[in-house]
Design a protein around this motif. Structure first.
Motif, PDB file in Angstrom:
ATOM      1  N   LEU A   1       0.832  -1.204   0.000  1.00 26.94           N
ATOM      2  CA  LEU A   1       0.000   0.000   0.000  1.00 26.94           C
ATOM      3  C   LEU A   1       0.861   1.247   0.000  1.00 26.94           C
TER       4      LEU A   1
ATOM      5  N   TYR B   1      -2.212  -4.669  -5.293  1.00 26.77           N
ATOM      6  CA  TYR B   1      -2.478  -3.651  -4.274  1.00 26.77           C
ATOM      7  C   TYR B   1      -3.730  -4.019  -3.472  1.00 26.77           C
ATOM      8  N   TYR B   2      -4.809  -4.342  -4.185  1.00 26.83           N
ATOM      9  CA  TYR B   2      -6.044  -4.721  -3.495  1.00 26.83           C
ATOM     10  C   TYR B   2      -5.872  -6.025  -2.707  1.00 26.83           C
TER      11      TYR B   2
ATOM     12  N   GLY C   1      -3.991  -5.229   0.361  1.00 27.33           N
ATOM     13  CA  GLY C   1      -4.771  -4.405   1.276  1.00 27.33           C
ATOM     14  C   GLY C   1      -5.847  -5.184   2.000  1.00 27.33           C
TER      15      GLY C   1
ATOM     16  N   TYR D   1      -9.007   0.032   4.882  1.00 27.67           N
ATOM     17  CA  TYR D   1     -10.129   0.057   3.959  1.00 27.67           C
ATOM     18  C   TYR D   1     -10.301   1.440   3.333  1.00 27.67           C
TER      19      TYR D   1
ATOM     20  N   LYS E   1      -7.907   3.512   2.540  1.00 28.74           N
ATOM     21  CA  LYS E   1      -6.923   3.600   1.460  1.00 28.74           C
ATOM     22  C   LYS E   1      -7.407   2.842   0.227  1.00 28.74           C
ATOM     23  N   LEU E   2      -7.964   1.673   0.443  1.00 28.49           N
ATOM     24  CA  LEU E   2      -8.435   0.867  -0.690  1.00 28.49           C
ATOM     25  C   LEU E   2      -9.607   1.547  -1.384  1.00 28.49           C
TER      26      LEU E   2
ATOM     27  N   SER F   1     -12.834  -0.824  -5.204  1.00 30.94           N
ATOM     28  CA  SER F   1     -13.024   0.267  -4.247  1.00 30.94           C
ATOM     29  C   SER F   1     -14.393   0.200  -3.576  1.00 30.94           C
TER      30      SER F   1
ATOM     31  N   ALA G   1     -14.340  -2.231  -0.848  1.00 32.07           N
ATOM     32  CA  ALA G   1     -13.662  -1.681   0.326  1.00 32.07           C
ATOM     33  C   ALA G   1     -14.580  -0.722   1.084  1.00 32.07           C
TER      34      ALA G   1
END
Length: 817
Positions: free
Chosen positions: A748, A763-764, A767, A787, A789-790, A798, A801
């Motif tokens: 992240l 990335y996801y 995360g 969450y 940030k995601l 997104s 998240a």
């Protein structure tokens, strides 16, 4: 107006359940996921249930649900195999789902008779759906009048009326029948947002046909206000509809603004090449076009918009006489790492500019760079001709003449022009023997009207090859001056090529020109080029792939020795591969490799033959893939180490991790490029991770490999994030939860690097796993921060998240005061 057509498949999953008898609870449970939108689960459950010893009525009930589930899960080939069972073939519902499967595979001609048979049965619950399906197939097969008749049968049916009316209106507009299109649009009462938007777009098209641009603009504007609710192709069509409306209103500046604003908002849009080409057409029509937007995009690093902006600003500067600025912009295009396929056109423009300014070495170098982008054969001819002309202008007559001779004795449509230029070259070199030989060759063609016609045609074709704006005019003049010339058909084919390769392509004009060529007693050369061009016209127009396949096969049968044959066979193989017909794709790739054993096309074909075998479900297909990949390795070309990595993947699939490790080590110890070595290193780590299930000490070995991959400062972001993610999994398996959390979180943090590169898949994954660890440890505030940030990343997950974040806040009272 540029029309973007769609062939909409029928999604009628719920209709097949009517008029069924009572079924068992077990069947209901097995089929439940189908109604819940998860047909893949239903397939697995129903297959299990079908294998039980069921009485015939219950077996057929399960079979009907399974056929529906196959189609819903996009397992059309499995559906067709299943429905070939003699016990099912004559059942109405089986015919319907066979038709649905064929339609999903774009096999319109196969689906049509099944739909038509069901449509004749007034008592069938599938009758209306089948009528609609038959009409869709007729539309896809290019039989609009028959499609109109079928759709008209549904206009008074409450369930189907709106869908049928939308198709009717579109067909009438395509035929230019404004009266009937207006009637249909006035009669319909769309209820859903999608249907209302489609009606609005069609109403805009109608207003353009009726030369009422203000009303057309208001319709298109409504669509552009809510782009999130409009499919992308329809959005571009609406945008160009607005542009055409402003052109009719004689307000080209407003038309510019529309496209410029769209490009501003969507700098990576997949249709940028079309958008910039349309914008350039508008700029050409203006006396003093504004360059401000192009200048702004050139300064902005967003790609690929920046590359297109440089190219088209260079064109604008060339037209304005600012050649030094144009040259600098072209250089920037040449040097950029982002080179969409269309950039070959920019390099041709650049080389022409340099040749005109007598910068001959620079022009030749640019053309060499363009060849490295593997352009199509038509562009290769243009590159070669321009290169020969440039060498001639540079007074390098030996090189130029040899190039002209090569072209002159080839199957190029410009061979005679090259032969004439070669004759001029031999004259410059004082080689009267070769000059006489060329003149004799030309003399054998005679100096009568036909020969004069040939010379005129070659001149016009040469202009077309150079992209000269006068080419179309000269070709048409040739047709008028020499209407009885046997080569009139070639002029029509060349006009079709100009229309097709314009920006944007003028598809219907190209088709018309080819039809005129066919009516002009076409020469063999014209027939060959026309057959070749028709493949690309139908492919680019979104025609049924079955028709494209037929055109390709006919070309290969009739023009097997054509220089275009390898490219055409490659197209056939690619279509089969795209349709997941891997067996046929493998066959075509292998033929192509055998016919081209000594060039890069042969190597590529062999590689993709192996990929096709690897994807096939045939017996011993993986063994065949290994053999083919080994042949790629033995060619010692650019793909040899990629082939080794693919072999390693197969060995892993076959349960032979030690053999895979040997292959990966071979790649790592070789002169392979960085990307192949990264793949091998990651694959090696994956093997140790998989082996750790039975030998936990392998987690440490995998961890060290992932760390090696992640720590390389030159590793691209997607590799680095993948390595960090997998390293964190290893740490978690070793019960180092703190280390795992820190490593997940490092992914992240990597996304905040100043170089601005982004990668969201890993990335996801990192995360969500970090948040999971925090939630497991009741660290609610920290999990919420992850969450957040995601959710802020703006990618495909997104919303997921945001949902988890809101759930966490509600459950643990984390709302800010």
């Amino acid at each position: 107006m540029r029309r973007i057509r769609h062939i909409t498949l029928i999604s009628l999953i719920a209709l097949a359940s009517a008029a069924r008898g009572e079924i068992s609870t077990e069947l209901g449970e097995a089929a439940a996921p189908l109604a819940q939108g998860v047909p893949e689960v239903a397939v697995a459950r129903l297959e299990t249930l079908l294998n039980k010893n069921l009485p015939d009525p219950e077996w057929r009930a399960v079979a009907e649900e399974l056929a529906e589930a196959y189609v819903g899960a996009k397992q059309e080939e499995a559906a067709l195999v299943f429905l070939a069972d003699p016990r099912l073939r004559k059942l109405p519902w089986a015919k319907f789902w066979r038709a649905q499967a064929f339609a999903s595979l774009h096999r319109w001609a196969d689906a049509l008779p099944l739909y038509e048979e069901l449509a004749l049965d007034q008592s069938s619950s599938f009758q209306k759906a089948a009528t609609f399906g038959a009409a869709e197939m007729l539309r896809a097969l290019g039989r609009p009048d028959e499609a109109l008749a079928k759709f008209s049968l549904l206009t008074h049916d409450k369930e189907w009326a709106t869908r049928a009316q939308l198709r009717l209106a579109k067909l009438y507009l395509d035929k230019g029948d404004a009266i009937n299109a207006r009637r249909i649009l006035d009669e319909m009462r769309p209820e859903s947002v999608g249907e209302q938007n489609e009606r609005r777009f069609l109403a805009g098209r109608l207003e353009l046909i009726l030369q009422r641009p203000e009303k057309a603009a208001s319709q298109f504007e409504e669509l552009l206000k809510t782009p999130a609710n409009v499919p992308h192709a329809s959005l571009i069509a609406a945008l160009f509809g607005m542009v055409d409306a402003h052109v009719q209103l004689e307000t080209p500046d407003a038309a510019d603004d529309l496209i410029e604003e769209f490009i501003n908002r969507y700098p990576t849009d997949p249709d940028l090449s079309v958008l910039f080409a349309r914008l350039d057409e508008l700029y050409r029509a203006e006396r003093k076009p504004s360059r401000s937007e192009l200048e702004k995009w050139v300064r902005n690093p967003e790609q690929p918009r920046r590359t297109f902006a440089r190219w088209y600003l260079a064109r604008l500067e060339t037209r304005a006489g600012r050649r030094d600025r144009a040259r600098q912009l072209f250089r920037d295009v040449q040097r950029t790492d982002v080179k969409p396929p269309e950039v070959v056109g920019a390099l041709l423009d650049f080389a022409q500019l340099e040749a005109e300014d007598r910068h001959f070495d620079e022009a030749i170098a640019i053309l060499d760079d363009a060849r490295l982008l593997h352009p199509d054969l038509l562009l290769v001819d243009r590159l070669n001709l321009l290169a020969a002309k440039t060498q001639y202008l540079a007074k390098r007559f030996e090189v130029a003449t040899a190039a002209f001779e090569q072209i002159g004795h080839s199957n190029s449509p410009w061979a005679k022009v090259a032969l004439l230029n070669a004759s001029a070259g031999w004259l410059q070199l004082g080689d009267h023997e070769r000059l006489a030989a060329n003149y004799d060759e030309l003399e054998r063609q005679g100096v009568d009207e036909e020969s004069r016609a040939d010379l005129r045609l070659e001149e016009a074709l040469m202009q077309a090859a150079k992209g000269d704006n006068k080419a179309a005019r000269e070709l048409k003049q040739f047709i008028r001056d020499f209407p009885k010339s046997p080569r009139v058909s070639e002029a029509w084919v060349s006009l079709a090529e100009l229309a097709f390769h314009s920006s944007p392509p003028r598809i219907e004009e190209a088709r018309t020109d080819l039809a005129r060529a066919a009516d002009s007693k076409p020469t063999a050369a014209a027939t060959e080029r026309a057959d070749y061009l028709m493949i690309w016209i139908e492919d680019s127009a979104g025609t049924d792939e079955t028709k494209v396949i037929e055109l390709v096969k006919r070309f290969l049968e009739q023009h097997g020795a054509s220089p275009f044959a390898p490219e055409v066979r490659m197209k056939l193989a690619e279509i089969f591969y795209r349709r997941q017909d891997f067996a046929n794709a493998q066959t075509q790739f292998e033929i192509l490799a055998q016919e081209n054993p000594d060039n890069s096309m042969g190597e590529n074909a062999l590689f993709f033959a192996a990929e096709s075998a690897m994807s096939s479900m045939g017996e011993r297909s993986l063994d065949r893939a290994i053999v083919l990949f080994d042949q790629v390795v033995r060619l010692n070309g650019a793909l040899r180490w990629a082939a080794r990595n693919e072999q390693a993947i197969i060995e892993r699939k076959l349960g032979k991790p030690q053999d895979a490790l040997v292959l990966y080590d071979e790649v790592l110890k070789s002169d392979a490029g960085p990307s192949e070595k990264r793949e091998a290193l990651c694959g090696k780590g994956d093997i140790f991770f998989e082996m750790a299930g039975s030998h936990p000490e392998n987690y440490q070995r995998a961890l060290e490999i992932y760390e090696q991959l992640a720590s390389d400062k030159n590793t691209p972001i997607h590799w680095r994030n993948q390595a960090l993610f997998k390293k964190a999994l290893c740490l978690e398996k070793k019960n180092d939860r703190a280390g795992a959390l820190a490593t997940f979180y490092k992914v992240l943090e990597e996304e905040t690097r100043p170089d601005g590169r982004s990668e969201l898949f890993w990335y996801y994954k990192a995360g969500f796993n970090a948040a999971r660890l925090l939630e497991d440890d009741s660290k609610w505030e920290s999990a919420a921060a992850v969450y957040e940030k995601l959710a802020a990343a703006g990618g495909s997950r997104s919303e997921e998240a945001k949902t988890r974040l809101n759930r966490l806040r509600l459950e643990h009272f984390l709302w800010a005061e």
